[in-house]
Every structure is written in C-alpha cells, then in structure tokens.
Design an enzyme around this catalytic site. Sequence first.
Site, PDB file in Angstrom:
ATOM      1  N   GLU A   1     -13.547  68.402  -4.071  1.00 58.92           N
ATOM      2  CA  GLU A   1     -13.270  68.001  -2.593  1.00 58.92           C
ATOM      3  C   GLU A   1     -12.559  66.513  -2.363  1.00 58.92           C
ATOM      4  O   GLU A   1     -11.789  66.477  -1.615  1.00 58.92           O
ATOM      5  CB  GLU A   1     -14.237  68.038  -1.785  1.00 58.92           C
ATOM      6  CG  GLU A   1     -14.311  68.009  -0.230  1.00 58.92           C
ATOM      7  CD  GLU A   1     -14.594  66.523   0.153  1.00 58.92           C
ATOM      8  OE1 GLU A   1     -14.341  66.233   1.640  1.00 58.92           O
ATOM      9  OE2 GLU A   1     -14.720  65.558  -0.442  1.00 58.92           O
ATOM     10  N   GLU A   2     -13.197  65.655  -3.124  1.00 55.24           N
ATOM     11  CA  GLU A   2     -12.628  64.313  -2.909  1.00 55.24           C
ATOM     12  C   GLU A   2     -11.183  64.087  -3.454  1.00 55.24           C
ATOM     13  O   GLU A   2     -10.506  62.901  -3.207  1.00 55.24           O
ATOM     14  CB  GLU A   2     -13.301  63.304  -3.473  1.00 55.24           C
ATOM     15  CG  GLU A   2     -14.903  63.391  -3.245  1.00 55.24           C
ATOM     16  CD  GLU A   2     -15.149  62.935  -1.454  1.00 55.24           C
ATOM     17  OE1 GLU A   2     -14.260  62.544  -0.932  1.00 55.24           O
ATOM     18  OE2 GLU A   2     -16.393  62.833  -1.413  1.00 55.24           O
TER      19      GLU A   2
ATOM     20  N   HIS B   1     -16.911  56.318  -0.278  1.00 51.88           N
ATOM     21  CA  HIS B   1     -15.541  55.909  -1.123  1.00 51.88           C
ATOM     22  C   HIS B   1     -15.567  54.284  -1.303  1.00 51.88           C
ATOM     23  O   HIS B   1     -14.185  54.005  -1.882  1.00 51.88           O
ATOM     24  CB  HIS B   1     -14.472  56.250  -0.264  1.00 51.88           C
ATOM     25  CG  HIS B   1     -14.455  57.744   0.098  1.00 51.88           C
ATOM     26  ND1 HIS B   1     -13.379  58.569   0.521  1.00 51.88           N
ATOM     27  CD2 HIS B   1     -15.250  58.704  -0.010  1.00 51.88           C
ATOM     28  CE1 HIS B   1     -13.584  59.638   0.825  1.00 51.88           C
ATOM     29  NE2 HIS B   1     -14.686  60.059   0.372  1.00 51.88           N
TER      30      HIS B   1
ATOM     31  N   HIS C   1     -20.268  69.861  -0.928  1.00 50.65           N
ATOM     32  CA  HIS C   1     -19.265  69.623  -2.108  1.00 50.65           C
ATOM     33  C   HIS C   1     -19.886  68.824  -3.277  1.00 50.65           C
ATOM     34  O   HIS C   1     -20.768  68.051  -3.149  1.00 50.65           O
ATOM     35  CB  HIS C   1     -17.794  69.134  -1.788  1.00 50.65           C
ATOM     36  CG  HIS C   1     -17.796  67.810  -1.313  1.00 50.65           C
ATOM     37  ND1 HIS C   1     -18.016  66.554  -2.541  1.00 50.65           N
ATOM     38  CD2 HIS C   1     -17.833  67.201  -0.128  1.00 50.65           C
ATOM     39  CE1 HIS C   1     -18.033  65.503  -1.505  1.00 50.65           C
ATOM     40  NE2 HIS C   1     -17.822  65.710  -0.686  1.00 50.65           N
TER      41      HIS C   1
ATOM     42  N   ASP D   1     -18.497  67.214  -5.909  1.00 49.82           N
ATOM     43  CA  ASP D   1     -18.049  66.120  -6.579  1.00 49.82           C
ATOM     44  C   ASP D   1     -18.253  64.805  -5.545  1.00 49.82           C
ATOM     45  O   ASP D   1     -18.675  64.832  -4.646  1.00 49.82           O
ATOM     46  CB  ASP D   1     -16.495  66.288  -6.737  1.00 49.82           C
ATOM     47  CG  ASP D   1     -15.845  66.546  -5.703  1.00 49.82           C
ATOM     48  OD1 ASP D   1     -16.314  67.292  -4.692  1.00 49.82           O
ATOM     49  OD2 ASP D   1     -14.601  66.394  -5.586  1.00 49.82           O
TER      50      ASP D   1
ATOM     51  N   ASP E   1     -22.474  60.977  -0.458  1.00 49.34           N
ATOM     52  CA  ASP E   1     -21.303  61.675  -0.066  1.00 49.34           C
ATOM     53  C   ASP E   1     -20.886  62.398  -1.352  1.00 49.34           C
ATOM     54  O   ASP E   1     -20.185  62.284  -2.150  1.00 49.34           O
ATOM     55  CB  ASP E   1     -20.088  61.036   0.248  1.00 49.34           C
ATOM     56  CG  ASP E   1     -18.990  61.577   0.814  1.00 49.34           C
ATOM     57  OD1 ASP E   1     -18.821  62.968   0.692  1.00 49.34           O
ATOM     58  OD2 ASP E   1     -17.923  61.061   0.759  1.00 49.34           O
TER      59      ASP E   1
END
Length: 480
Positions: free
Chosen positions: A146-147, A455, A77, A79, A116
């Site tokens: 995605e996030e 994150h 992904h 983003d 990530d």
Amino acid sequence: MKPANYPLEPAHLWSHFYQFTRIPRPSGQEAAVRQYLVDLADKAGYSHRQDEAGNLVIRVPGSAGREDRPTVIIQNHLDMVTVKTADRAHDFTTDPLQLRIEDGWLSADRTTLGADNGLGCAAAIALMTDPDVVHPPLELLFTVDEETGLGGALYLDASLLSGTLMLNLDTEDWNELYIGCAGGGGWHFARSFSEDPVAAELACWRLTLRGLAGGHSGVQIHEQLSNAIKLLGECLRDVPGLRLASVDAGVAHNVIPREGVVEFAVPAGTGELLAEKLEALRQQWLAYVPGADAGIELSLETAVLERALDEVDSLRVLDLIAAWPHGAQAYSLQQPADLVDLSINLAVLRLQCGDLFLESSYRFFDEAQSRPLQHAVLALARAFDLEVTPEFGYPGWQPDFSSPLLERGCVLHEKLFGHRPAVKAIHAGLECGILKSKLPNVDVLSFGPTIRGAHSPSERLQINTVEPFWQFLTELLAEI
C-alpha cells in the site's frame, strides 16, 4: 523488549499489535507477517485465500445466531513505511521495532511505528481470535504494497470477496468517520548530465540538512511542513561558481522530505562565506516554519570529490528545484479549511555520477481539477529536458453522505460516547477508492484510533483512543 507499561486491554488487539512490531514488513516484503496471519487462521480452522498480488482474505463465520447476517469486509494493509533518523542504526528488513511509551503515546525509537496500518490489522485479527466478540460473517482483507503505490489494492482479485459492507481501519483521528478519500498519481523523472573533473583549486563541501518533521504527504500537507529539497536548494542559491556533485534527499513518493545531503565544489573561500550565511538562513526559516520543524539543523563539512557538473548545469538543477511545485494547491469549499482538494509533493531528488532522478506525486478529489497541475508539471519536465515515466495512478472515493452504514455509525457513536462523530473525507490515498471501483455496490466506512506523525520517525499512537475504537468496532459489528 515490550515496555513494562505496554497496554493490556483490549488484550487480543494489543497482543497482536506487539507481534506486528516484531515482524519486519516493508512494502513488498510482507511474506513473514502474512504467514503469521495464515498460521492464526489455520489454528482457528478458518479458510483463507491469497491472490497473485499477495493479498490475503481470511473468512470468519458469523457468531452463533448471526450466520445469515450480511458479510462485512474488514480491510487493512500489511506493509508499513520504513523511515528512521540518520543517527538510528536499524535494518527494517530484519530488526524488530524498539517500542517506548511516553505521556500516553506509543512510539518506536527514532523509527516509524507501523501503527499505520498495523493497529488496524491487529484489530482485524482480534475479531477472529477474541471469543467474546459477536459479529456477522467476516472477510478479513489484508492487502500488500500500500505504502509504495497502493499496488495490492490495484491488483486485488475482487472475486475473493462477497461482502456488501466494508470497514476500513486505516484513518488516524478518533471520533471521526471517513466517507471519502483522495485519488492520486505521480511520475519519475530522469536526466543525465555530463561531469568534469574537479579542479585542484576548488574547495569541496558536503552540506547536510536534518531535523525537519517530515510526514505524510496527504493528511499533513496542509500543515506546511518544510521540504528538505526546497530548503537545500535555497541554501545554495546564488553561491558563486557552484558545481554540484551529488544530491540525496527524500525517501518515497508519499513522504515529505525531512533531510538531505548535497556535495559540491566552489572557488576557494566561498564555502567559508556560505557557512557564515547558514545560521542566518536557519533563523530566517524559524520565523515562519511550523513548530514541528523547529529542530532544523544545517551542517557544512569538507568533502573529497573527483567529478561534478559544470556551473550551467548546476544552476539548471537549482532552477528545477525552485520551480517545482510543492504543497497544497487548492482547498475544499465545502469541508473544513484543513481539507485539501489538490496537492503535490516534491518527494525525492537524487544526483549521482551525473544522473538526476526526481519523484513527485499529486493527490485530488476531482481528477479533472488536477489536470492543469499535471500539465504544468509536464511542461516543466519538457523545459528541463526530463524523461518522464508515469507512476501509480489510483481513483478517489467520492463521499456519500446518504450512506446507511454512515448513519448507523453516527447513531452508535452518539449512543456510546455522547456526541456524534465528525464526518469527513481525507486527503490521502486510502485503498477504499480503488476497492470501491472494484466493488461498486459495497457500502464503505473508515475510522481508526489517533495516530500522529505517520510516515515519519515521530509516528506515535495515542493509547487512550484504542479502547473506544475497539468498543465502537465491536458494537457496530454486533448491530449488523
């Protein structure tokens, strides 16, 4: 600037990853990084297509003699989560990341790094640009959004893909192969309270909590990382005459809240008593919170407030915080003890001008196991008169221990590194679950280099795991 000791090998991968750190790519704003990939594909003469959701597929022909091998989907992904510390001035929509290297780890200056899943994206593009890589036909799939709810995968036009094998490069523990992931869902909750003017005899205060680790609400939920919303509620519990004016804590459904601010009014003299209590409370927490949260800080300063909730509604908000479930709810009986079967994250709480907003998400392997938790949350919502808006539901990826691709990966890993990898499922919403539901006949395997603190502003990539990750990826493709 690029750090002087920025890694050099594998050259194509590290070069592309550096470019990813220069291009802002919050969820929903992937156009610039997508154009970077399109330009590379056009330069190489490879075809590409984009669906209405913004997902991109680049088709790379097989190497000489491998044109007729099975097509492999390489999935990542575009983003990244955009989280920073309060003292860091950084605009994720315009500013490049400031990289640093320490003790063998690559990170960014007080912001998320975007390894990530930028590292996986860089590896996918390196497969296309590195002439030394031998591979079958590839479909490089780059999803968006995605996030913030797996939106790209949910709305993917699966007709763009023809591959029968898929490698997802979005897991975060080297020497581990993943064959399953959690599904999930969540809600937004809202309610409006009336406000009254703050009487002149009341004292107004602002309580700030910072210094928690935060982190991924899936893969780190078993670590019992502290939740800033819960701790702020604990600070204000039993404060006499409390009237809440505002709350601001949490950033996204998949992030454990790491800091927050509450503004409130209390009778004169009460704030000073609370200030004396805070250090004792912090010391109590340090006796049982994980070491990652040892930097917790509490500060109390005067504020200027015009309006606030009354005492009854203020207590109702604190009761809501206390009653709301958070953390691991059930653990796997088959997998290692750190694999969570069911969890929930109290992710965001905001109170502004009397309007309350709460966001919470849950994860599961078996959707049926999550239903009692869902019922409990919705019962709480009814009890507290909250309006409910369901958000982002997505399926899990059930583990398949008989997967031929898994066996091939295990044999190769042992051949290259002298031991078989750990085979696991992950308590996070990989896009594999959604993609598998759209492409049921595709055999899927997921792996990646080691990333910690995803994150959160402490996100970091273990540099010495990238080269073996790349070796495994390229040699696996050479065997197909």
